[in-house]
Enzyme design. Structure first.
Site: not given
Ligand code: ADP
Ligand code: ZN
Ligand code: MG
Length: 606
Positions: A127, A205-207, A211, A427, A430
């Protein structure tokens, strides 16, 4: 930290108490034995009272026939039989006594003798050692404060990411393969007198896979990869960020060639002097330190800084000048072909049903980012799993698209008959107007099952991906947005809150038509207002006016005019085609959802 120490002390005391009470059990057991001398034992044997004697070393544990336990000791040099002989015990009496001699010099004996002394010492020692370690940990953590907590990936790890894991983005890949070349064979470029780029900025843009792309560059080049997010530099205390930057680059230099990846660069790289809240000094210092470090690389330091942001517009200009992040690589939202590729990558480890066509999924997902698409496949898999299926069907994927787009279905949310009817006509409005107007996107699905926050929805999908939008499209879109409201008013002579989201979107679009796209005749082709944002909210909540009060009025009335025109368009269609509206709404009330084919068939016959 302090709490930890207290916790430790408490556990220590508890365990100590436990152990000591455990040990005292033995001693209690011993004291229950009555101590006697050898003479008494001899008398007892002669009286035939003794049932058994257990000999362990010098210790004699005696058990009498009435169950009494006694103990005594003999001299170590004498064996029990000589002892008893010396005391002239009658041999026939002795024969009645069961004598057990346990191995008295064996390891077990010593253990038993020593354990009660040694064990507590070991436990106490343990301890003390634990506590020392913790206190040291506390100290070193305090010292670690200024160190970067960058995650480091070595090149040959199992889950190495390469360009083949990133779908689409061909231009970005070409641009980045150059960087890979630099890292692999720097000499080739240095001999030509070329400067190795120091920084690459991934924008998108995001996603969209920024990364992912950065990791792929490291994977391709086969060099170590330091990953840190911009926000990890920032602490409450001024100077910490800068020291983390220094530490990060010190570590990186030891591993060169390598890639330093700063994700979400905008967290530290915002324009200086624009800070709000307490930490802007800190951010400036951090940013300055990054700039200093990047300037400090000479041509031999083979470190490339890759950074990612979705807001290049708010970055400090000093970051973007040559010699720093002079290379910008843009990652856009994927087009239909790229979407299919991304889907294929993420479908690699998923069992898809025979005949599943990912192209159809790609068609239905305009505007989806890579991350959204990955999510669609994941949701599809989850849905299939929930239905106890072994493979993922096309239908699961279609449902997953809607789930990702609009949130989960809420079948359980109870709508009254009246509400259901209102939703159906809303709907239907629309859908009918979208069907009638030439520039509106075709209807893909209509539903009166609530999803997310919407009571019902009409899904419209463009026939192709479009980069540009025309004024005619916008005007038709406006009419479609308002059609739900118009239908409610026409049929029930009443408006509900169900249309409020539509109205909000329509107003926003009308404002954009006037102030951002310069598409109104009245106000002409110019923009109005500069959008700034407050740093800590990261949203456009502040608009700087660059026009007069009078123009503001004109903008308002133009927006109003656009809305009125759109209302009129929708009203005309709904009045003229009242039967068709009825038909759609009635079918919806029965079937709850209408797919594209069913809807088109309905329109063809009605
Ligand atoms: P960001 O950093 O642009 O916000 P990420 O690199 O974190 O986006 O992407 C998130 C996830 O989306 C990745 O882990 C992957 O699974 C998927 N993804 C995004 N773009 C692609 C791509 N061009 N090809 C394959 N997977 C993708
Ligand atoms: Zn509506
Ligand atoms: Mg990212």
């Amino acid at each position: 930290m302090k709490q930890n120490v207290i916790k430790n002390v408490v556990t220590f005391i508890l365990v100590f108490l436990l152990v000591s009470s455990f040990l005292s059990l033995f001693t209690i057991d011993k004291t229950r034995r009555q101590a006697i001398d050898v003479g008494t034992l001899v008398t007892e044997i002669n009286d035939g009272k003794v049932e058994s004697i257990e000999v362990a070393g010098d210790k004699l544990s005696v058990k009498l026939s009435d169950g009494t336990l006694q103990e005594t000791q003999k001299e170590p040099t004498e064996s029990l039989s000589t002892l008893l002989n010396n005391f002239s015990v009658s041999p026939d009496k002795l024969a009645e006594v069961k004598i057990d001699i346990t191995n008295d010099t064996g390891l077990g004996f010593w253990m038993l003798t020593i354990a009660p002394i040694i064990l507590p010492i070991i436990i106490i020692g343990f301890f003390i050692w634990m506590m020392m370690k913790q206190i040291q940990g506390a100290n070193s953590k305090a010292l670690m404060f200024g160190q970067s907590n960058a995650k480091q990936f070595q090149p040959q790890t199992k889950n190495r990411v390469t360009f083949s894991d990133v779908a689409g983005s061909h231009e970005a890949k070409i641009e980045l393969s150059e960087i890979v070349e630099f890292l692999r064979k720097p000499q080739k470029f240095i001999e030509l007198g070329a400067k190795i780029p120091k920084g690459v900025l991934l924008v998108g843009p995001p996603g969209t896979g920024k990364t992912l792309m950065a990791r792929a560059v490291a994977g391709e080049a086969g060099v170590p990869f330091f990953h840190i997010s911009g926000s990890e530099f920032v602490e409450m205390f001024v100077g910490v960020g800068a020291s983390r930057v220094r530490d990060l680059f010190r570590k990186a230099k030891r591993q060169a060639p390598c890639i330093v990846f700063i994700d979400e660069l905008d967290a530290v790289g915002r324009q200086r002097g624009a800070g709000l809240g307490g930490s802007h000094d800190e951010r400036e210092q951090t940013l300055n330190q990054i700039l200093v470090e990047m300037d400090g690389f000479d041509n031999q330091t083979n470190i490339i800084v890759v950074a990612a942001t979705n807001r290049p517009d708010i970055l400090d200009p000093a970051l973007l000048r040559p010699g720093r992040f002079d290379r910008q690589v843009t990652l856009d939202l994927p087009d239909i072909r790229e979407r299919e590729e991304i889907l294929k990558i993420h479908a690699r480890n998923k069992p898809l049903a025979e005949g599943t066509d990912l192209k159809l999924v790609a068609q239905r997902t305009p505007g989806f980012s890579g991350a959204d698409l990955a999510n669609v496949l994941n949701e599809g898999a989850i849905m299939a799993g929930r239905d106890e299926q072994k493979i993922i069907s096309q239908n699961c994927l279609f449902q997953a698209i809607e789930k990702v787009m609009l949130g989960p279905e809420r079948r359980s949310s109870i709508m009254s008959e009246k509400e259901k009817k209102i939703t159906a006509y809303h709907e239907a409005g629309h859908a009918l107007v979208a069907h009638e107007l030439p520039n509106a996107d075709p209807v893909h699905k209509i539903s009166i099952i609530s999803r997310g926050r919407a009571g019902g929805y009409t899904l419209k999908l463009p026939t192709e991906d479009r980069k540009y939008h025309s004024r005619a499209e916008f005007l038709d879109d406006l009419a479609v947005m308002l059609a739900g409201h118009v239908a409610e008013k026409k049929i029930f002579n009443e408006v509900t809150t169900g249309a409020s989201n539509d109205l909000k979107k329509a107003t926003q679009l009308a404002r954009q038509i006037v102030t951002q796209y310069g598409m109104s005749d009245e106000l002409g082709p110019r923009t109005y207002g500069e959008h700034e944002e407050l740093i800590f909210l990261g949203r456009e909540i502040h608009e700087r006016r660059d026009y007069s009060e009078k123009t503001a009025e004109a903008i308002d009335s133009t927006i109003m005019k656009l809305i009125r025109n759109a209302l009129k368009t929708a009203e005309d269609i709904i009045t003229r085609q009242r039967e068709r509206l009825e038909k759609i709404a009635q079918t919806l009330l029965v079937k709850e959802t209408l797919e594209k084919d069913e809807f088109e068939q309905l329109m063809a016959t009605a």
